[in-house]
Scaffold this motif. Structure first.
Motif, PDB file in Angstrom:
ATOM      1  N   GLY A 103      33.341  39.140  48.685  1.00  0.00           N
ATOM      2  CA  GLY A 103      32.248  38.920  47.738  1.00  0.00           C
ATOM      3  C   GLY A 103      32.324  39.847  46.539  1.00  0.00           C
ATOM      4  O   GLY A 103      31.458  39.788  45.650  1.00  0.00           O
ATOM      5  N   ALA A 104      33.343  40.709  46.478  1.00  0.00           N
ATOM      6  CA  ALA A 104      33.480  41.647  45.358  1.00  0.00           C
ATOM      7  C   ALA A 104      33.630  40.900  44.039  1.00  0.00           C
ATOM      8  O   ALA A 104      34.318  39.878  43.973  1.00  0.00           O
ATOM      9  N   ILE A 105      32.995  41.415  42.994  1.00  0.00           N
ATOM     10  CA  ILE A 105      33.108  40.846  41.659  1.00  0.00           C
ATOM     11  C   ILE A 105      34.138  41.661  40.893  1.00  0.00           C
ATOM     12  O   ILE A 105      33.979  42.877  40.720  1.00  0.00           O
ATOM     13  N   ILE A 106      35.193  40.994  40.435  1.00  0.00           N
ATOM     14  CA  ILE A 106      36.325  41.682  39.837  1.00  0.00           C
ATOM     15  C   ILE A 106      36.516  41.251  38.378  1.00  0.00           C
ATOM     16  O   ILE A 106      36.613  40.066  38.080  1.00  0.00           O
ATOM     17  N   PHE A 107      36.579  42.239  37.495  1.00  0.00           N
ATOM     18  CA  PHE A 107      36.910  41.997  36.088  1.00  0.00           C
ATOM     19  C   PHE A 107      38.433  42.077  35.935  1.00  0.00           C
ATOM     20  O   PHE A 107      39.051  43.023  36.413  1.00  0.00           O
ATOM     21  N   THR A 108      39.031  41.113  35.268  1.00  0.00           N
ATOM     22  CA  THR A 108      40.479  41.083  35.083  1.00  0.00           C
ATOM     23  C   THR A 108      40.853  41.419  33.643  1.00  0.00           C
ATOM     24  O   THR A 108      39.984  41.578  32.774  1.00  0.00           O
ATOM     25  N   GLU A 109      42.157  41.489  33.391  1.00  0.00           N
ATOM     26  CA  GLU A 109      42.657  41.742  32.041  1.00  0.00           C
ATOM     27  C   GLU A 109      42.197  40.661  31.060  1.00  0.00           C
ATOM     28  O   GLU A 109      42.102  40.910  29.854  1.00  0.00           O
ATOM     29  N   LYS A 110      41.911  39.473  31.579  1.00  0.00           N
ATOM     30  CA  LYS A 110      41.494  38.371  30.716  1.00  0.00           C
ATOM     31  C   LYS A 110      40.137  38.616  30.059  1.00  0.00           C
ATOM     32  O   LYS A 110      39.774  37.912  29.115  1.00  0.00           O
ATOM     33  N   THR A 111      39.386  39.607  30.565  1.00  0.00           N
ATOM     34  CA  THR A 111      38.089  39.892  29.936  1.00  0.00           C
ATOM     35  C   THR A 111      38.259  40.353  28.491  1.00  0.00           C
ATOM     36  O   THR A 111      37.320  40.244  27.696  1.00  0.00           O
ATOM     37  N   LYS A 112      39.443  40.847  28.133  1.00  0.00           N
ATOM     38  CA  LYS A 112      39.654  41.302  26.755  1.00  0.00           C
ATOM     39  C   LYS A 112      39.611  40.142  25.776  1.00  0.00           C
ATOM     40  O   LYS A 112      39.383  40.337  24.563  1.00  0.00           O
ATOM     41  N   ASP A 113      39.813  38.922  26.277  1.00  0.00           N
ATOM     42  CA  ASP A 113      39.826  37.750  25.406  1.00  0.00           C
ATOM     43  C   ASP A 113      38.479  37.042  25.327  1.00  0.00           C
ATOM     44  O   ASP A 113      38.334  36.056  24.588  1.00  0.00           O
ATOM     45  N   LEU A 114      37.493  37.530  26.080  1.00  0.00           N
ATOM     46  CA  LEU A 114      36.162  36.936  25.976  1.00  0.00           C
ATOM     47  C   LEU A 114      35.579  37.277  24.604  1.00  0.00           C
ATOM     48  O   LEU A 114      35.750  38.396  24.114  1.00  0.00           O
ATOM     49  N   PRO A 115      34.898  36.336  23.966  1.00  0.00           N
ATOM     50  CA  PRO A 115      34.510  36.535  22.562  1.00  0.00           C
ATOM     51  C   PRO A 115      33.411  37.553  22.315  1.00  0.00           C
ATOM     52  O   PRO A 115      33.317  38.096  21.214  1.00  0.00           O
ATOM     53  N   ASP A 116      32.562  37.834  23.305  1.00  0.00           N
ATOM     54  CA  ASP A 116      31.408  38.689  23.032  1.00  0.00           C
ATOM     55  C   ASP A 116      31.112  39.583  24.234  1.00  0.00           C
ATOM     56  O   ASP A 116      30.485  39.155  25.202  1.00  0.00           O
ATOM     57  N   PHE A 117      31.561  40.830  24.166  1.00  0.00           N
ATOM     58  CA  PHE A 117      31.302  41.767  25.250  1.00  0.00           C
ATOM     59  C   PHE A 117      29.810  41.956  25.475  1.00  0.00           C
ATOM     60  O   PHE A 117      29.337  42.009  26.619  1.00  0.00           O
ATOM     61  N   ASN A 118      29.036  42.064  24.395  1.00  0.00           N
ATOM     62  CA  ASN A 118      27.601  42.311  24.540  1.00  0.00           C
ATOM     63  C   ASN A 118      26.907  41.198  25.327  1.00  0.00           C
ATOM     64  O   ASN A 118      25.930  41.448  26.042  1.00  0.00           O
ATOM     65  N   GLU A 119      27.408  39.991  25.215  1.00  0.00           N
ATOM     66  CA  GLU A 119      26.828  38.881  25.962  1.00  0.00           C
ATOM     67  C   GLU A 119      27.039  39.088  27.467  1.00  0.00           C
ATOM     68  O   GLU A 119      26.137  38.830  28.269  1.00  0.00           O
ATOM     69  N   LYS A 136      39.990  46.604  24.863  1.00  0.00           N
ATOM     70  CA  LYS A 136      38.945  45.570  24.917  1.00  0.00           C
ATOM     71  C   LYS A 136      38.762  44.982  26.318  1.00  0.00           C
ATOM     72  O   LYS A 136      38.002  44.026  26.498  1.00  0.00           O
ATOM     73  N   VAL A 137      39.458  45.528  27.308  1.00  0.00           N
ATOM     74  CA  VAL A 137      39.275  45.080  28.692  1.00  0.00           C
ATOM     75  C   VAL A 137      37.944  45.607  29.209  1.00  0.00           C
ATOM     76  O   VAL A 137      37.596  46.775  28.989  1.00  0.00           O
ATOM     77  N   MET A 138      37.198  44.762  29.915  1.00  0.00           N
ATOM     78  CA  MET A 138      35.915  45.162  30.484  1.00  0.00           C
ATOM     79  C   MET A 138      36.138  45.738  31.889  1.00  0.00           C
ATOM     80  O   MET A 138      36.999  45.247  32.632  1.00  0.00           O
ATOM     81  N   THR A 139      35.375  46.750  32.223  1.00  0.00           N
ATOM     82  CA  THR A 139      35.593  47.450  33.487  1.00  0.00           C
ATOM     83  C   THR A 139      34.289  47.746  34.207  1.00  0.00           C
ATOM     84  O   THR A 139      33.212  47.742  33.610  1.00  0.00           O
ATOM     85  N   LYS A 140      34.448  48.046  35.508  1.00  0.00           N
ATOM     86  CA  LYS A 140      33.341  48.464  36.365  1.00  0.00           C
ATOM     87  C   LYS A 140      33.895  48.722  37.758  1.00  0.00           C
ATOM     88  O   LYS A 140      35.097  48.557  37.992  1.00  0.00           O
ATOM     89  N   CYS A 141      33.036  49.088  38.693  1.00  0.00           N
ATOM     90  CA  CYS A 141      33.416  49.269  40.093  1.00  0.00           C
ATOM     91  C   CYS A 141      34.079  48.012  40.643  1.00  0.00           C
ATOM     92  O   CYS A 141      33.626  46.892  40.401  1.00  0.00           O
ATOM     93  N   THR A 142      35.142  48.211  41.412  1.00  0.00           N
ATOM     94  CA  THR A 142      35.889  47.091  41.993  1.00  0.00           C
ATOM     95  C   THR A 142      35.632  46.897  43.487  1.00  0.00           C
ATOM     96  O   THR A 142      36.287  46.071  44.119  1.00  0.00           O
ATOM     97  N   MET A 143      34.719  47.676  44.054  1.00  0.00           N
ATOM     98  CA  MET A 143      34.505  47.726  45.496  1.00  0.00           C
ATOM     99  C   MET A 143      35.743  48.287  46.207  1.00  0.00           C
ATOM    100  O   MET A 143      35.905  48.120  47.412  1.00  0.00           O
ATOM    101  N   CYS A 144      36.619  48.938  45.442  1.00  0.00           N
ATOM    102  CA  CYS A 144      37.905  49.414  45.994  1.00  0.00           C
ATOM    103  C   CYS A 144      38.560  48.288  46.789  1.00  0.00           C
ATOM    104  O   CYS A 144      38.980  48.458  47.938  1.00  0.00           O
ATOM    105  N   LEU A 145      38.654  47.123  46.141  1.00  0.00           N
ATOM    106  CA  LEU A 145      39.145  45.935  46.835  1.00  0.00           C
ATOM    107  C   LEU A 145      40.532  46.158  47.429  1.00  0.00           C
ATOM    108  O   LEU A 145      40.830  45.656  48.519  1.00  0.00           O
ATOM    109  N   ASP A 146      41.372  46.931  46.738  1.00  0.00           N
ATOM    110  CA  ASP A 146      42.708  47.190  47.272  1.00  0.00           C
ATOM    111  C   ASP A 146      42.638  47.968  48.588  1.00  0.00           C
ATOM    112  O   ASP A 146      43.415  47.716  49.516  1.00  0.00           O
ATOM    113  N   ARG A 147      41.713  48.887  48.705  1.00  0.00           N
ATOM    114  CA  ARG A 147      41.527  49.634  49.946  1.00  0.00           C
ATOM    115  C   ARG A 147      40.950  48.732  51.040  1.00  0.00           C
ATOM    116  O   ARG A 147      41.436  48.701  52.177  1.00  0.00           O
ATOM    117  N   VAL A 148      39.903  47.990  50.680  1.00  0.00           N
ATOM    118  CA  VAL A 148      39.221  47.144  51.667  1.00  0.00           C
ATOM    119  C   VAL A 148      40.173  46.095  52.241  1.00  0.00           C
ATOM    120  O   VAL A 148      40.158  45.813  53.443  1.00  0.00           O
TER     121      VAL A 148
END
Length: 244
Positions: A103-119, A136-148
């Motif tokens: 159920g982890a929500i993961i931001f990828t490298e593709k977030t840099k191509d989203l048109p509006d970060f503020n949105e 321009k990549v968006m980031t946040k906690c990953t739930m340490c998905l690689d560890r889990v």
């Protein structure tokens, strides 16, 4: 609902910041350049290179004397119906994904191509998403998905010395949270669980959640409490969009 969840018992937090440091170390994140703001808290907020920070708030009694410390280790809540993903999906449904197993929500490298970060940021009722100013990549906690995925606990949970941070199957964490809430309410009648049904990071607050942090729980008017149908109505109601 299956998957994983955190249970964060704030009545046990001592603000040692072990979770904050462990997050930095595991994710190989550089240190923040900070200054003294008149508080023990440092840094003052999450950022593109700080996925977790422990907020510290002094609470005074009616005579103006310090009565308590409130500590709040903040991170992405990994919403069960994530508004950030719903918003991003209008442009690219691969920019933000929800891991099926955890159920982890993961931001990828593709977030840099989203048109509006503020949105994206404004769609989050917890004000979590951040953007690297250079990439321009968006980031946040990953739930340490690689560890889990390798049978390990998230770094923040592994490092916690007091039992504040817990992690496991969602049903197990919900049961633990309810059990602990009943115990804590004997001493703190106003204790509550924050947004337990809507998020995978379940906080136990001994007092009003808003006394910990402005974004401790979702406001009733924010997208975090909307169902999927209402969210998409909001997204597409004012103007049409196509995926990038």
């Amino acid at each position: 609902m299956s998957g994983k969840s955190f249970f964060v018992d704030l009545t046990k937090c001592t603000a040692c910041r072990g979770c904050q440091v462990a997050c930095k170390q595991w994710n190989k994140l550089p240190a923040e350049e900070t200054r003294n703001h008149g508080s023990h808290q440092n840094p003052m907020d999450v950022s593109a290179i700080t996925y977790k920070t422990v907020h510290m708030k002094e609470v005074a009694d009616d005579k103006g004397f310090m009565a308590a410390w409130l500590f709040f280790p903040e991170q992405c809540r990994h919403c069960t119906e994530p508004p950030c993903k719903m918003t991003a999906d209008a442009y690219d449904d691969k920019a933000i994904y929800q891991d099926e197993a955890t159920g982890a929500i993961i931001f990828t490298e593709k977030t840099k191509d989203l048109p509006d970060f503020n949105e994206i940021r404004e769609s989050c009722p917890y004000n979590i998403p951040r953007q690297n100013a250079e990439t321009k990549v968006m980031t946040k906690c990953t739930m340490c998905l690689d560890r889990v995925q390798n049978g390990l606990k998230p770094a923040c949970v592994q490092s916690c010395p007091t039992g504040t941070m817990n992690f496991g199957d969602r049903d197990e964490m919900l049961a633990l949270a309810e059990k602990r809430l009943a115990e804590v309410q004997k001493k703190y009648p106003d204790a509550v669980l924050g947004d337990a049904e809507a998020t995978r990071v379940i906080y136990l607050y001994q007092a009003d959640p808003k006394s910990y942090h402005p974004y401790s729980v979702a406001d009733a008017t924010m997208p975090g409490l909307m169902n999927r149908k209402a969210m998409f109505a909001k997204l597409f109601g004012s103007k049409s969009r196509s995926k990038a």
